[in-house]
Scaffold this motif. Sequence first.
Motif, short mmCIF file in Angstrom:
data_model
loop_
_atom_site.label_atom_id
_atom_site.label_comp_id
_atom_site.label_asym_id
_atom_site.label_seq_id
_atom_site.Cartn_x
_atom_site.Cartn_y
_atom_site.Cartn_z
N LEU A 1 7.33 -0.75 8.08
CA LEU A 1 7.97 0.32 8.84
C LEU A 1 9.32 0.67 8.21
N GLN A 2 10.07 -0.34 7.82
CA GLN A 2 11.35 -0.09 7.16
C GLN A 2 11.16 0.73 5.89
N PHE A 3 10.15 0.38 5.10
CA PHE A 3 9.87 1.12 3.88
C PHE A 3 9.52 2.57 4.20
N ALA A 4 8.69 2.77 5.23
CA ALA A 4 8.27 4.12 5.60
C ALA A 4 9.47 4.98 6.00
N ILE A 5 10.38 4.38 6.76
CA ILE A 5 11.58 5.12 7.18
C ILE A 5 12.45 5.46 5.97
N ASP A 6 12.67 4.47 5.11
CA ASP A 6 13.54 4.66 3.94
C ASP A 6 12.95 5.63 2.92
N SER A 7 11.63 5.73 2.88
CA SER A 7 10.97 6.52 1.83
C SER A 7 11.25 8.01 1.93
N GLY A 8 11.51 8.50 3.12
CA GLY A 8 11.69 9.94 3.31
C GLY A 8 10.41 10.73 3.19
N CYS A 9 9.27 10.04 3.23
CA CYS A 9 7.97 10.70 3.02
C CYS A 9 7.29 11.16 4.32
N GLY B 1 2.85 10.77 9.46
CA GLY B 1 3.57 9.66 10.06
C GLY B 1 3.08 8.31 9.59
N TYR B 2 3.85 7.30 9.93
CA TYR B 2 3.45 5.91 9.70
C TYR B 2 3.52 5.16 11.02
N SER B 3 2.46 4.43 11.34
CA SER B 3 2.41 3.60 12.53
C SER B 3 2.35 2.15 12.10
N VAL C 1 0.84 -1.20 0.00
CA VAL C 1 0.00 0.00 0.00
C VAL C 1 0.88 1.25 0.00
N LEU C 2 1.90 1.25 0.84
CA LEU C 2 2.80 2.40 0.88
C LEU C 2 3.51 2.59 -0.47
N ASN C 3 3.95 1.50 -1.03
CA ASN C 3 4.68 1.57 -2.29
C ASN C 3 3.81 2.09 -3.42
#
Length: 292
Positions: A152-160, A144-146, A121-123
């Motif tokens: 979670l790793q994707f959310a951190i790496d995304s810079g979004c 934010g992402y919870s 979904v994030l991608n």
Amino acid sequence: MIYRNFGITGERVPALGLGAGKLGDPAVEEKQVEHLIGVLPDYGVTLIDTATGYGLSEERIGKYAKNKRNKFLISTKVGYGVKDVPDWSAEAVTKGIEKSLKRMKTDYIDTVFLHSCSKDVLNEGSVITALDEAKQAGKVRFTGYSGENEALQFAIDSGCFDAIMASVNICDQNILNFMLPKAKLKGMGVIAKRPLANAFWRFSETPVGNYAEEYWKRWQEINYKTNMPLTQLALRFSVFNYGVDSAVLGTVNIENLKECINCLDLGPLRPDEYDELRKAFNVVGKNWKGLV
């Protein structure tokens, strides 16, 4: 109360915030909720975290925090549960934010988290775009992402995102190895959920079917021996871990809240205590997933 920078947002957050899930339970009396929200600022608890899925929680926050809005940083979580709208669509995020604003009787929400959606979904990206548009419109201050694990790793790496929320406790430690340090290097705000590991120690045997069951089982495997009360051990471990800005405590009981605030006076665990607990976890828990 200890206050910390919330990443590079420019805001300061208390080391202990209120997780408002239990405020949404209809069995909890209105007077109890009103009293709790009313006294939070007196104890320095200026962060309230809720979600669209927490029953009456947002509505009650709107009712009892409305006249104290400038005293609180309020976060909520969206992306699902909007009637006639597919979960994890851009529309679900946009309409979810609008409904949260209305329920909480506020013109803005300090932080809005996407609530544990998948990496896929994030991608795909539309939910992130919808959240950013709400920020640009002034309805959301920080995004934010919870969630946990690969998402979670994707959310951190995304810079979004401006912030993350994830489990950080004595039974859920794998975020400490790589993800949490990376989030801090990126200047993200970090809220730890489940700092008391669902208080699994309430049970003398496996609490089958209870929210605390998985952590109860994990603790038996970790097999860490301590004479310290587990409430104290768990809270000091979570709150004083590097990178944690605030840990949200789920309670409607003011005495429980005060007990946990008093634990902050004891400071972090001794280095040897902390290291032994980390080693005990890593012996058995290196492949354990974070609990969503």
